[in-house]
Design a protein around this motif. Structure first.
Motif, PDB file in Angstrom:
ATOM      1  N   VAL A 102       2.823  -5.386   8.438  1.00 37.84           N
ATOM      2  CA  VAL A 102       2.232  -4.126   7.986  1.00 37.84           C
ATOM      3  C   VAL A 102       0.810  -3.983   8.524  1.00 37.84           C
ATOM      4  N   ALA A 103       0.057  -5.085   8.529  1.00 38.89           N
ATOM      5  CA  ALA A 103      -1.294  -5.036   9.081  1.00 38.89           C
ATOM      6  C   ALA A 103      -1.269  -4.762  10.576  1.00 38.89           C
ATOM      7  N   GLU A 104      -0.350  -5.410  11.294  1.00 34.76           N
ATOM      8  CA  GLU A 104      -0.296  -5.258  12.747  1.00 34.76           C
ATOM      9  C   GLU A 104       0.210  -3.888  13.168  1.00 34.76           C
ATOM     10  N   GLU A 105       1.180  -3.351  12.442  1.00 33.02           N
ATOM     11  CA  GLU A 105       1.810  -2.102  12.863  1.00 33.02           C
ATOM     12  C   GLU A 105       1.097  -0.857  12.351  1.00 33.02           C
ATOM     13  N   VAL A 106       0.663  -0.894  11.105  1.00 30.56           N
ATOM     14  CA  VAL A 106       0.089   0.336  10.516  1.00 30.56           C
ATOM     15  C   VAL A 106      -1.286   0.128   9.894  1.00 30.56           C
ATOM     16  N   GLY A 107      -1.905  -1.035  10.128  1.00 31.07           N
ATOM     17  CA  GLY A 107      -3.303  -1.227   9.766  1.00 31.07           C
ATOM     18  C   GLY A 107      -3.600  -1.333   8.284  1.00 31.07           C
ATOM     19  N   LEU A 108      -2.613  -1.689   7.468  1.00 29.10           N
ATOM     20  CA  LEU A 108      -2.865  -1.880   6.046  1.00 29.10           C
ATOM     21  C   LEU A 108      -2.954  -3.379   5.746  1.00 29.10           C
ATOM     22  N   ALA A 109      -4.130  -3.821   5.304  1.00 33.65           N
ATOM     23  CA  ALA A 109      -4.338  -5.228   4.952  1.00 33.65           C
ATOM     24  C   ALA A 109      -3.997  -5.411   3.478  1.00 33.65           C
ATOM     25  N   THR A 131      15.022  -9.844   5.701  1.00 32.40           N
ATOM     26  CA  THR A 131      14.681  -9.873   4.279  1.00 32.40           C
ATOM     27  C   THR A 131      13.754  -8.708   3.979  1.00 32.40           C
ATOM     28  N   PRO A 132      14.168  -7.738   3.160  1.00 31.27           N
ATOM     29  CA  PRO A 132      13.302  -6.612   2.813  1.00 31.27           C
ATOM     30  C   PRO A 132      12.305  -7.006   1.712  1.00 31.27           C
ATOM     31  N   VAL A 133      11.031  -6.759   1.972  1.00 27.78           N
ATOM     32  CA  VAL A 133       9.942  -7.083   1.051  1.00 27.78           C
ATOM     33  C   VAL A 133       9.359  -5.775   0.520  1.00 27.78           C
ATOM     34  N   VAL A 134       9.279  -5.630  -0.783  1.00 27.96           N
ATOM     35  CA  VAL A 134       8.701  -4.437  -1.399  1.00 27.96           C
ATOM     36  C   VAL A 134       7.224  -4.705  -1.659  1.00 27.96           C
ATOM     37  N   LEU A 135       6.362  -3.845  -1.098  1.00 31.84           N
ATOM     38  CA  LEU A 135       4.910  -4.011  -1.196  1.00 31.84           C
ATOM     39  C   LEU A 135       4.285  -2.768  -1.818  1.00 31.84           C
ATOM     40  N   TRP A 136       3.190  -2.962  -2.539  1.00 29.48           N
ATOM     41  CA  TRP A 136       2.396  -1.837  -3.022  1.00 29.48           C
ATOM     42  C   TRP A 136       1.175  -1.696  -2.130  1.00 29.48           C
ATOM     43  N   GLY A 137       1.107  -0.569  -1.403  1.00 29.42           N
ATOM     44  CA  GLY A 137       0.032  -0.345  -0.446  1.00 29.42           C
ATOM     45  C   GLY A 137      -1.081   0.541  -0.941  1.00 29.42           C
ATOM     46  N   GLY A 138      -0.984   1.027  -2.187  1.00 28.40           N
ATOM     47  CA  GLY A 138      -2.025   1.885  -2.727  1.00 28.40           C
ATOM     48  C   GLY A 138      -3.350   1.147  -2.844  1.00 28.40           C
ATOM     49  N   GLY A 139      -4.431   1.829  -2.499  1.00 28.80           N
ATOM     50  CA  GLY A 139      -5.753   1.228  -2.584  1.00 28.80           C
ATOM     51  C   GLY A 139      -6.193   0.514  -1.333  1.00 28.80           C
ATOM     52  N   ALA A 140      -5.317   0.431  -0.329  1.00 28.36           N
ATOM     53  CA  ALA A 140      -5.653  -0.278   0.909  1.00 28.36           C
ATOM     54  C   ALA A 140      -6.139   0.659   2.000  1.00 28.36           C
ATOM     55  N   GLY A 141      -6.356   1.927   1.673  1.00 21.47           N
ATOM     56  CA  GLY A 141      -6.781   2.890   2.671  1.00 21.47           C
ATOM     57  C   GLY A 141      -5.602   3.634   3.263  1.00 21.47           C
TER      58      GLY A 141
END
Length: 221
Positions: A102-109, A131-141
């Motif tokens: 996610v960081a490499e492709e769309v810049g969310l750390a 393996t599908p991983v569910v992540l919460w990206g809110g607050g990361a910009g």
């Protein structure tokens, strides 16, 4: 999408609702037979609050996810719909690989605390166990796509995938090919299978399995 308009309190409510929904699925890992000859990979359902969300409306309308179209310059599966993801490196867990991709492709750390859970493994025709991983990206910009990997970035609300899929038969396989309607088009497995299972589990509380669903022949390579 700019998540600064969504208060932390609302983000916590939305995140908690997703977390509460995931246990309906007793996750299935791929068998040793399915893993034989396949490489391990992770993909992510990276969730973001929809601007203006209250935390009290339908989850499908208040949460979005990160969806891409792979860059045309890529050698494998160029131009196809994809969730951020890639191979799991030696020593990585699926969760670590998903966050890295996610960081490499769309810049969310995203830190370890953003991992909400896992969906079922999906063995692909092209030689991976995903393996599908569910992540919460809110607050990361806001996402910033890497042009070397991402041709298009989309942030659809979950309501965009809250439709019954279409199943096709093909002469090459006894299993049905899944097509998930999105943007007046169709998304196929493996991405379509992950989207369908997430929809079934999180939006409808149904522990639906998808590992048996087929990919179209063009995705077998």
């Amino acid at each position: 999408m700019d998540d600064v308009v969504v208060p932390d309190r609302v983000q916590r409510l939305l995140r908690e609702r997703v977390v509460a929904a995931l246990p309906v699925l007793e996750r299935r890992a791929a068998s040793e037979a399915d893993r034989a000859g396949r490489r391990a990979a992770a993909v992510t359902m990276t969730l973001l609050p929809v601007p203006g969300a209250t935390g009290e409306g339908p989850l499908a309308d208040e949460v979005a996810f990160v969806l891409t179209r792979r860059a045309r310059s890529l050698r494998a599966h160029s131009g196809q719909w994809a969730l951020p993801g890639g191979r799991i490196d030696t020593g990585e867990t699926p969760e670590q690989a998903g966050r890295r991709e996610v960081a490499e492709e769309v810049g969310l750390a995203l830190g370890p605390d953003t991992v909400l859970g896992l969906l079922d493994d999906y063995p692909t025709r092209s030689g991976y166990v995903i393996t599908p991983v569910v992540l919460w990206g809110g607050g990361a910009g806001s996402p910033a796509p890497n042009p070397d990997e991402v041709g298009e970035l989309h942030l659809p609300a979950l309501s965009e995938i809250d439709h019954a899929p279409r199943f096709l038969t093909i002469p090459e396989s006894d299993a049905p090919v899944i097509q998930v309607p999105l943007f007046d088009r169709y998304v196929h497995a493996p991405t379509g299978a992950v989207l369908h299972q997430f929809r079934e589990v999180v939006l409808h509380g149904r522990p639906t399995r998808v590992a048996h669903l087929e990919q179209p022949v063009f995705a077998w390579r």
